[in-house]
Write an enzyme that holds these catalytic residues in place. Structure first.
Site, PDB file in Angstrom:
ATOM      1  N   LYS A  29     -81.682   5.231  45.031  1.00  0.00           N
ATOM      2  CA  LYS A  29     -80.805   6.136  45.780  1.00  0.00           C
ATOM      3  C   LYS A  29     -79.398   5.559  45.938  1.00  0.00           C
ATOM      4  CE  LYS A  29     -81.866   4.349  50.207  1.00  0.00           C
ATOM      5  NZ  LYS A  29     -80.973   4.111  51.248  1.00  0.00           N
ATOM      6  N   THR A  30     -79.291   4.248  46.089  1.00  0.00           N
ATOM      7  CA  THR A  30     -77.958   3.673  46.246  1.00  0.00           C
ATOM      8  C   THR A  30     -77.133   3.884  44.985  1.00  0.00           C
ATOM      9  OG1 THR A  30     -78.936   2.007  47.670  1.00  0.00           O
ATOM     10  CG2 THR A  30     -76.672   1.657  47.024  1.00  0.00           C
ATOM     11  N   ASP A 216     -76.097   8.455  53.945  1.00  0.00           N
ATOM     12  CA  ASP A 216     -77.246   7.681  53.486  1.00  0.00           C
ATOM     13  C   ASP A 216     -78.277   7.601  54.613  1.00  0.00           C
ATOM     14  OD1 ASP A 216     -78.785   6.124  51.892  1.00  0.00           O
ATOM     15  OD2 ASP A 216     -77.673   4.269  52.254  1.00  0.00           O
ATOM     16  N   GLU A 217     -79.529   7.396  54.284  1.00  0.00           N
ATOM     17  CA  GLU A 217     -80.597   7.260  55.291  1.00  0.00           C
ATOM     18  C   GLU A 217     -80.538   8.405  56.296  1.00  0.00           C
ATOM     19  OE1 GLU A 217     -82.767   5.076  54.811  1.00  0.00           O
ATOM     20  OE2 GLU A 217     -81.924   3.212  54.077  1.00  0.00           O
ATOM     21  N   GLN A 247     -89.664   6.972  55.525  1.00  0.00           N
ATOM     22  CA  GLN A 247     -89.056   5.719  55.948  1.00  0.00           C
ATOM     23  C   GLN A 247     -88.300   5.866  57.259  1.00  0.00           C
ATOM     24  OE1 GLN A 247     -87.515   2.980  52.787  1.00  0.00           O
ATOM     25  NE2 GLN A 247     -87.813   4.773  51.493  1.00  0.00           N
ATOM     26  N   ARG A 606     -91.590  -2.841  49.906  1.00  0.00           N
ATOM     27  CA  ARG A 606     -90.569  -3.866  49.650  1.00  0.00           C
ATOM     28  C   ARG A 606     -90.974  -4.748  48.471  1.00  0.00           C
ATOM     29  NH1 ARG A 606     -87.082  -1.226  50.856  1.00  0.00           N
ATOM     30  NH2 ARG A 606     -88.719   0.309  51.100  1.00  0.00           N
TER      31      ARG A 606
END
Length: 672
Positions: A29-30, A216-217, A247, A606
């Site tokens: 996504k980044t 973002d997020e 998340q 992670r």
DNA sequence: AAGTATTTCTTTTTT
DNA sequence: AGAAATACTT
């Protein structure tokens, strides 16, 4: 530069309407956000200064800035806003402070300052605090601010007496803040929203400035933040938000994952793109993550998949107690590193609460394993930095009583609680700040002469330093300040070891350097940074992170599950897989298991190659031995993907099935 | 007012 | 068990 997959590509190029990107863990996504910024600037011809990308952490903002910098040339990205919500809000308040009735140099109160203010306020007003905790009140007020509920509304909508009482405290709290020329963290978002409602022309000005917005997020936004976005974006609806409801782990501070679904209603033309290919983990790790999270209800169904190999089983290691657990992780890392020729930086240990790191830290030191802890104490919560910041805040905003009280007797000026009590009382009756009360003629009759004389000497010194701050070189004056007060001597007196004192003094000089840097950076630019702005801004900037960035040395990472979001590591340990810890006790009591499960999900995802989870059969809590129950989440993993160790006969059964496991477990135990 | 002893509370997660 | 708030001495 990696090639984008078709979905990612679509997300980058879709710029004509509102867009929601549902981006699973590790789906790149980044990259999508950074590439999209580049696309908007280069292909769509939107000048960088009209684009704003908003994140939640300084770290994310910094990383994004850096990545954009690599693919877009300087000239074109000039004026591009990449910042946290709070920083964006601060910029707005800074620019519009006059509309809000604030003066330049206003202070930002952190949670601790705010708490102290509340305490003082409640003591002063006879608001008898029956039973309910100070921090409860603080949380309630914070949640009201996050929900854009103002004191009057909070009062009228109060559901019980307790809420009514808190609403009154809330009102006074805001008044005090205003009197101190200070804002708190929540105000940084709330005040711009209130201002925009009140002054359409100011809103119009910011709308002209920000023509495209990326968030973002997005699942972490609260009501107030969403409102800010909505106002800025308006009917033009030129925005992209990226998020993942699985998340969402910040509900406790007001985050509303429902904002994802809400978007569809507020913007019917919303386009939704799902990113489901994971580029990070083995397919086994992904299968586990999917299976665990499937126990939560979902608004948007999504299934992560990966082209990676199956990979190793997930290990579950039972330890006798918390000491054995920490020991095991430390030796396991050493052993694994040697056997497989890995680096320390390939490992991360994740835990639910910060206190869990203590034992592990000791073991790491004992085995001389280099480590980096984050999520622990931040730079700004260190005592010496709080002292220093309070001095600086006082120089820039003498009405900041919190800062005044913190430093008035540090180092010792022989001004004790009694004297301060008198001053406080007098200042309150005159309705001025502590600092201003000192200049008042009437002070003599209310404050003992001895104390007043000392107070005035201090005030005079602050005044003079303040003058020099604006005439001389500010950084020089600040350096002088710390020599003036003989802070280094004081540190030596109040530190455990001389080494610690030196370390603390270094922190101070680092802070001073940062101010220098901020002033230098702004030189000649459109937004020339004054010393006031620099000091205000410092509160929001986490310099610890920057510092860590500087030495990207080979260290094991130790972090909370929350702090691990957005990061990835080849080999991950999750410790404390126990009831009351991983589903945290408080969450079990409130019945919010789903958020804990998402935390589990974040932890699992992670890991790139291996994942190991540990738990202690018994553990000391508040100094008492407690028998523990393994986390319910362990039962939610697919049985065939787990390999249990240290569980007696159950252990053998499992190991016989899989063969080699016992031997390597034994070798691991004998390893050190 | 500063320094020392005792008692009480603590453990979510953070901009 | 350890930190922090509080009480008690000098």
């Amino acid at each position: 530069m990696n090639k984008l997959n078709p979905r990612q590509n679509e997300a980058v190029r879709y710029a004509d309407g509102p867009l929601l990107v549902l981006a699973g863990a590790g789906s790149g996504k980044t990259s999508v956000i950074t590439r999209k910024i580049a696309y908007l600037i280069e292909q769509k011809g939107i000048p960088g200064r009209h684009i704003a990308a908003v994140t939640f952490t300084n770290k994310a903002a910094r990383e994004m800035k850096e990545r954009v910098g690599r693919i877009v040339d300087r000239g074109k990205s000039r004026g591009l806003i990449v910042s946290t919500f709070h920083n964006l809000g601060l910029n707005m308040i800074r620019e519009e402070h006059a509309h809000l009735g604030y003066y330049p140099g206003f202070s930002i109160f952190d949670a601790e300052d705010a708490k102290a203010l509340l305490q003082d306020l409640m003591l002063r007003e006879d608001t008898a605090d029956e039973g309910d905790e100070l921090s409860d009140i603080q949380m309630t007020i914070s949640s009201w601010k996050n929900a854009m509920r103002r004191p009057e509304e909070a009062y009228s909508k109060a559901e019980d007496e307790r809420e009514q009482r808190i609403a009154l405290i809330y009102k006074r709290y805001n008044e005090y803040l205003k009197a101190y020329n200070a804002v708190d963290f929540d105000d940084l978002i709330l005040l711009p929203v209130l201002l925009f409602r009140e002054c359409p022309d100011v809103l119009a000005k910011w709308r002209r400035k920000i023509r495209y917005m990326l968030v973002d997020e997005y699942q972490d936004t609260n009501v107030c933040q969403y409102e800010l976005v909505k106002m800025l974006v308006a009917e033009r609806a030129a925005f992209t938000v990226v998020g993942d409801d699985d998340q969402s782990i910040y509900a406790w501070r007001g985050a509303r994952p429902e904002n994802l679904a809400q978007l569809k209603q507020d913007f019917p033309s919303l386009k939704i793109i799902k990113l489901e290919q994971n580029y990070r983990s083995t397919s086994r790790i992904l299968r586990c993550a999917n299976t665990v999270i499937a126990n939560n209800p979902h608004v948007f169904e999504k299934a992560l998949w990966s082209e990676h190999t199956v990979g190793n089983e997930i290990r579950v290691i039972r330890c006798r107690n918390e000491d054995a657990e920490a020991e095991r992780i430390a030796t396991e890392i050493l052993d694994n590193k040697l056997k497989n020729g890995l680096e320390f930086r390939d490992f991360a240990v994740l835990y639910r609460g910060n206190h869990q790191s203590r034992l592990l830290e000791m073991k790491m030191q004992a085995y001389q394993i280099p480590y980096r802890m984050s999520g622990g104490q931040s730079f700004f919560s260190k005592n010496e930095i709080k002292d220093a910041m309070s001095y600086l805040r006082l120089l820039v905003n003498p009405d900041d009583d919190a800062a005044f009280l913190r430093v008035v007797n540090v180092p010792r000026r022989e001004i004790g609680p009694r004297t301060l009590e008198q001053l406080n009382h007098y200042a309150r009756s005159r309705e001025v700040s502590l600092f201003r009360a000192l200049a008042d003629m009437g002070a003599e009759s209310h404050i003992a002469e001895r104390g007043l004389e000392r107070l005035r000497r201090f005030a005079h010194w602050v005044d003079r330093t303040c003058e020099r701050l604006h005439t001389d070189n500010p950084v020089h004056v600040i350096k002088q300040l710390f020599t003036d007060i003989e802070y280094e001597e004081w540190l030596h007196q109040h530190s455990a070891t001389p080494k610690q004192a030196e370390r603390r003094m270094e922190n101070i000089w680092y802070l001073v350097e940062s101010i220098q840097r901020m002033l230098d950076d702004g030189k000649g630019t459109a937004d020339e940074t004054g010393i006031e702005d620099a000091i205000t801004r410092l509160v929001l900037r986490d310099m610890m992170e920057q510092r860590e960035e500087e030495d990207d040395s080979d260290k094991v990472q130790m972090l909370t599950l929350h702090a691990s979001k957005g990061l990835e590591f080849p080999h991950v340990f999750i410790m404390g897989m126990e009831e009351e810890i991983l589903p945290h006790r408080a969450s079990i009591e409130e019945g919010n298991i789903e958020e804990e499960r998402r935390l589990m999900y974040v932890g699992i995802t992670r890991a790139r190659e291996t994942l190991s989870m540990t738990y202690a059969a018994s553990r000391k809590q508040y100094g008492e031995k407690i028998e523990t129950i393994p986390s319910r989440f362990l039962d939610e993993f697919p049985e065939e993907d787990l390999r249990w160790e240290g569980t007696g006969d159950l252990d053998q059964e499992a190991n016989q099935k899989k063969g080699k496991a016992t031997l390597s477990a034994l070798l691991g135990d004998l390893g050190v």
